[in-house]
Design an enzyme around this catalytic site. Structure first.
Site, short mmCIF file in Angstrom:
data_model
loop_
_atom_site.label_atom_id
_atom_site.label_comp_id
_atom_site.label_asym_id
_atom_site.label_seq_id
_atom_site.Cartn_x
_atom_site.Cartn_y
_atom_site.Cartn_z
N ASP A 1 1.31 -1.60 -0.19
CA ASP A 1 -0.28 -0.23 -0.28
C ASP A 1 0.84 1.68 0.14
OD1 ASP A 1 -1.89 1.47 0.07
OD2 ASP A 1 -2.48 0.98 2.05
N ASP B 1 -9.05 4.03 -2.14
CA ASP B 1 -10.13 4.50 -1.58
C ASP B 1 -11.66 4.70 -1.65
OD1 ASP B 1 -8.06 3.60 0.65
OD2 ASP B 1 -7.63 5.91 0.89
#
Length: 957
Positions: free
Chosen positions: A545, A621
């Site tokens: 990430d 996201d």
């Protein structure tokens, strides 16, 4: 952020605290002021000013000419054009600056054309390692057209010289026409101009030059040697080095690809085009964008500069191989487009999509892919960047994730609950809170006292664990990872090159490993080995990430462009491949941690062309609302169009709390993402499938089980992608290329060639859904097997239990029907074959099986069957890739008890009574059973008992 003085650290701490506080809040939306618009980017402004000047001058020329004129200042130097084997070489230059540019046009196998350009004698080398890091074998083994198949001729048309290279292969009668004044290129396919370069005259190349006086400007150039955004200053020590080019697709109205953007599948215009057009270009610059906007060309986490154009006659592609910040404008028009089109003897007006590509630095390197079919074009693209390899089989299953499962007990409780509710799954995930103070490769011993025992407990039922390992390394002299990297000089350097670049991310004060350095990349790969990563087992896999890279106190929440990487290259040159390089290093580490090697699984948020070689990605996201649910469809499709096949979106939405209805609908859609993971923000309520109670639990469980039932089909699709480069999930037009009404369709899609999905994406679960079934073919509801004949356009009523999924007539779909807790527990289960009969009474399909984890399939250890139904006979034969080998024989032995337990034939109009089975020379007869429908009939052959690895046939009579 450039901070100086004794309060610098305090200010940095405060900045980090504010950033983390904002990130912990839900529903704030993107902070637009954190990210640049095109007007705030100096190199884009300069190219836009140049383009506006060219357009104005072209209009003036057009008023006094009988044909369209282009005012491009770039021309081919006289007597500089020659054919050197498979490459057309020339020199071009701007009429005023007189700096010659070397241009090479190479002709590759399958009609691919490569165009490269930079200064003939550059003042400094330009970054050109992108090709080595992205292309297959570093570009060393590209297949070129035979020089004997190329013919160069030159002619004078209207007083101007045109150089023509003609070539021919099985799919193309093609030529490339290069005009000298002004310099333009036409790729002519089957006598039609198809891909046009500099037809608008927007080609502009900022050559490297000496820095002038203290004013820092060159010929009035805007922001050429220094540029400020908010509190950050980019020093630009090399000066201006950008380049731009217009690329037009003549005869096309739709273009696709260039992810990642939360945009429609058919890309919108950015200049002109009315109220639907964007006011900004599409931006390719990997960024960590908090709760991103929808319907926007704003840059997101990944960048793939690959664009596809399609019309009813052909599909073509353009691959712009550059890892620096890139902007793409799109306009549409109906005109003769090419300034030199009249030279081909036609003045007809064609619909045209014109695009304008602008990159900040590097070498101009462009590939033109001629198709003409989508399948042809993806083979061509795969020749360049490789196909998506076969993943671990478990990775195709259901992934359960949130930020963060609290501790070891919480993980095992979730595992128990999923099993208690008979919900199959394959992976549980752990986010950053599992570590010791955000030190990656470590565990919080208070929360996870025995991670090995935890993984062993999960593995007992075929379940895996994924842990996050981000690229930022906490500055801590007692932290082995940081100390070793620091001692070896493996971190990215500051702009002066004399110290480590320092920024802020989740651990606080951090450094970043320089993956451009082969030694550093190899070192970080070894940290994933079992003897280095304490507490890891062969059942642990990895999530990368924040690898855009995300730097909380940096410009646009990323790295400064002028910091230094291995070889002295600035970050601006390689920004968009930074995440891919980390993804590669992680994948290499997992692949080599066991002997013999096993296939890795690594998820990455940042990506570039070539990332498909290293694992999966997701759309980042998103939010728990219906708009983000709908937006996930074109986002996942766009990734697949651009060759990033193993892609998905967070099921349920990362931010916010979904309603039970939204959560149910998202699972019903999510099972059709290639990568299927539920994920949630740390501040959201718990939302595991059982949390919502009935009837939602049953609906969600039913959806997840459908994913597992179809795993043989999914795995066979991955096999196809690994061989051909074809997307796993596809726009409808890709299967029905002449259905013009489907060219902009992105609310329904194909999964492979056999299944069409029309998701329910409205909050009103009783809202009827518009369905369009293309072509003159049978379509079958995949659950009820009710038949519909296309072309059909109608509304279907739905409820929360209903999803609209149709099997295409003429398809054979393999399934496994027994409910298990994981894909591993299904590996030896029998196969059921669903034969969906076409209007001509035929069907075809394929079944592929291997061990799901090793590389033995590369030595022939697989079963691949070609399935065919015709004249009421179903046959199974080995694929042409099947060959006898010790590995193949060993695998056949391991699978010797796996049989076909049922054959369901849907759409037989003439009921028959028995099936004659022939296998290994032995014949047996089985009675048929029927389930009748109004427009079709369904017959079932129960337990034909044929083995999946054998040749056999079943004849109905």
């Amino acid at each position: 952020m450039r901070l100086k003085g004794p309060n610098a650290r305090l200010v940095s701490l405060l900045y980090l605290a504010v950033t983390v506080s904002l990130l912990a809040q839900v529903g704030l939306g993107v902070k637009q002021e954190d990210f640049k618009t095109s007007e705030q980017v100096a190199f884009y402004r300069r190219h836009r000013a140049f383009a506006d000047g060219v357009a104005k001058e072209s209009r003036l020329l057009g008023k006094s000419a009988s044909t369209q004129q282009v005012a491009s200042p770039y021309s081919v130097l006289q007597d500089s054009v020659y054919l050197d084997g498979h490459t057309l070489v020339s020199s071009i230059q701007h009429g005023a600056d007189k700096v010659p540019l070397k241009l090479s046009v190479s002709f590759l196998d399958k009609g691919i054309v490569r165009i490269r350009g930079q200064e003939a004698h550059p003042l400094l080398p330009r970054f050109d390692d992108t090709q080595k890091l992205v292309l297959r074998d570093g570009g060393a083994n590209l297949k070129y057209a035979s020089a004997d198949s190329l013919q160069l001729t030159s002619e004078t048309v209207n007083g101007e010289t045109v150089h023509i290279v003609s070539f021919k292969d099985a799919n193309h009668t093609a030529s490339l026409r290069m005009t000298e004044r002004p310099w333009t290129v036409e790729y002519v396919l089957n006598d039609k101009p198809s891909i046009l370069l500099n037809s608008k005259g927007l080609f502009h190349f900022e050559h490297l030059r000496e820095k002038p006086g203290a004013d820092g400007e060159v010929d009035g150039a805007d922001g050429a040697w220094e540029e400020t955004f908010r509190s950050w200053t980019d020093t630009k020590p090399r000066g201006p080095e950008s380049f731009g080019l217009d690329i037009s697709f003549s005869g096309y109205e739709h273009v696709y690809g260039i992810p990642e953007h939360a945009s429609s599948l058919s890309l919108k215009s950015t200049r002109g085009g009315g109220k639907e057009a964007y006011s900004q270009p599409y931006r390719l610059y990997n960024l960590d964008v908090f709760e991103h906007d929808l319907d926007s060309p704003m840059a997101l986490y990944g960048s793939i500069p690959f664009m596809v154009a399609h019309n009813a006659e052909s599909t073509v592609g353009v691959f712009w191989l550059n890892a620096a910040e890139t902007w793409v404008d799109i306009t549409r028009e109906k005109s003769s487009t090419l300034g030199n089109l009249f030279r081909l003897g036609t003045s007809s007006k064609e619909p045209t999509v014109s695009t304008h590509w602008i990159s900040e630095s590097g070498v101009m390197d462009i590939f033109l892919l001629p198709g003409p079919s989508a399948a042809d074009m993806y083979r061509q693209y795969a020749d360049l960047v490789e196909q998506t390899p076969l993943p671990r089989e478990f990775a195709l299953g259901y992934h359960q994730c949130r930020w963060n499962y609290l501790d070891q007990e919480d993980v095992l409780t979730v595992d128990d609950k999923l099993q208690e509710h008979a919900i199959p799954y394959d992976v549980i995930w752990l986010d950053i809170e599992h570590t010791d103070g955000k030190r990656y490769f470590t565990w919080d011993s208070g929360k996870f006292p025995d991670p090995v025992a935890m993984q062993q407990k999960l593995a007992y039922n075929g379940h895996q664990l994924v842990t996050v390992v981000d690229p930022h390394i906490k500055r801590d002299t007692g932290y082995r990872i940081w100390k070793e990297a620091n001692d070896k000089g493996y971190f990215v350097k500051n702009k002066e090159g004399n110290d480590n670049f320092q920024g802020w991310c989740w651990p606080g004060d951090s450094n970043w490993v320089d993956y451009l350095n082969p030694e550093a990349a190899s070192w970080i790969s070894r940290q994933f080995h079992l003897d280095k990563y304490n507490g890891s087992t062969p059942n642990l896999f990895v999530w990368n990430d924040m690898n855009e890279p995300s730097v909380f106190n940096g410009p646009e929440i990323s790295m400064d462009k002028d910091i230094k990487h291995h070889g002295g290259w600035e970050h601006r040159d390689l920004h968009n491949i930074f995440g891919m390089l980390y993804h590669k290093a992680t994948t290499d580490g997992l692949r080599t941690r066991e002997s013999p090697n096993k296939r890795p699984f690594v998820l990455s948020r940042a990506y570039f062309a070539g990332s498909q070689r290293y694992g999966a990605v997701w759309t980042g996201d998103n939010a728990a609302n219906w708009e983000h649910l709908r937006a996930s469809i074109p986002m996942v499709l766009s990734n697949n169009v651009a060759g990033m096949h193993f892609a998905g979106a967070d099921v349920g939405g990362f931010f916010g709390n979904p309603t039970p209805e939204l959560m149910t609908r998202w699972y019903q859609l999510g099972i059709w993402y290639p990568f299927f993971r539920a994920h949630a923000h740390i501040d959201t309520k718990r939302r595991e499938p059982w949390v919502f109670g009935e009837p939602y639990l049953s609906h969600i469980r039913s959806a997840i089980r459908e994913r597992y039932r179809l795993l043989p089909y999914w795995y066979t699709l991955f096999r196809e992608a690994s061989l051909t480069g074809m997307p796993l999930v596809r726009p409808v037009w890709m299967e029905f290329p002449q259905e013009t009404g489907m060219f902009s369709e992105d609310s329904s899609f194909m999964v492979g060639s056999a299944i069409m999905v029309i998701p329910a994406t409205d909050a009103d679960t009783s809202m009827p859904i518009d369905v369009r079934l293309p072509t003159q073919e049978n379509w079958y509801d995949i659950r009820s097997h009710a038949a519909y004949i296309g072309p059909l356009k109608r509304q279907f009523a739905t409820d929360l239990a209903t999803t609209l999924v149709f099997a295409r007539g003429g398809s054979i779909i393999p399934t496994r029907e027994r409910h298990r807790g994981s894909s591993e527990l299904m590996r030896r289960d029998p196969i059921t074959l669903y034969v969906y009969v076409s209007q001509t009474g035929t069907a075809t399909g394929r079944l592929y099986l291997d061990d799901g984890e090793t590389y033995n399939y590369q030595n022939g250890a697989f079963i691949e069957r070609e399935l065919s139904f015709e004249n009421a006979k179903l046959t199974s034969r080995p694929s042409v890739r099947t060959a006898s080998s010790p590995a193949q024989l060993e695998f056949l032995k391991a699978m010797s008890k796996v049989r076909v337990e049922r054959i369901v034939i849907v759409g037989m109009r003439n009921p028959l009574t028995k099936a004659v089975v022939v296998e290994n020379g032995q014949t047996r007869t089985i009675e048929l059973s029927y389930a009748g429908h109004k427009l079709d009939s369904e017959c079932t052959i129960r337990d034909p008992a044929v083995l999946v690895g054998n040749d056999w046939e079943v004849t109905l009579s």
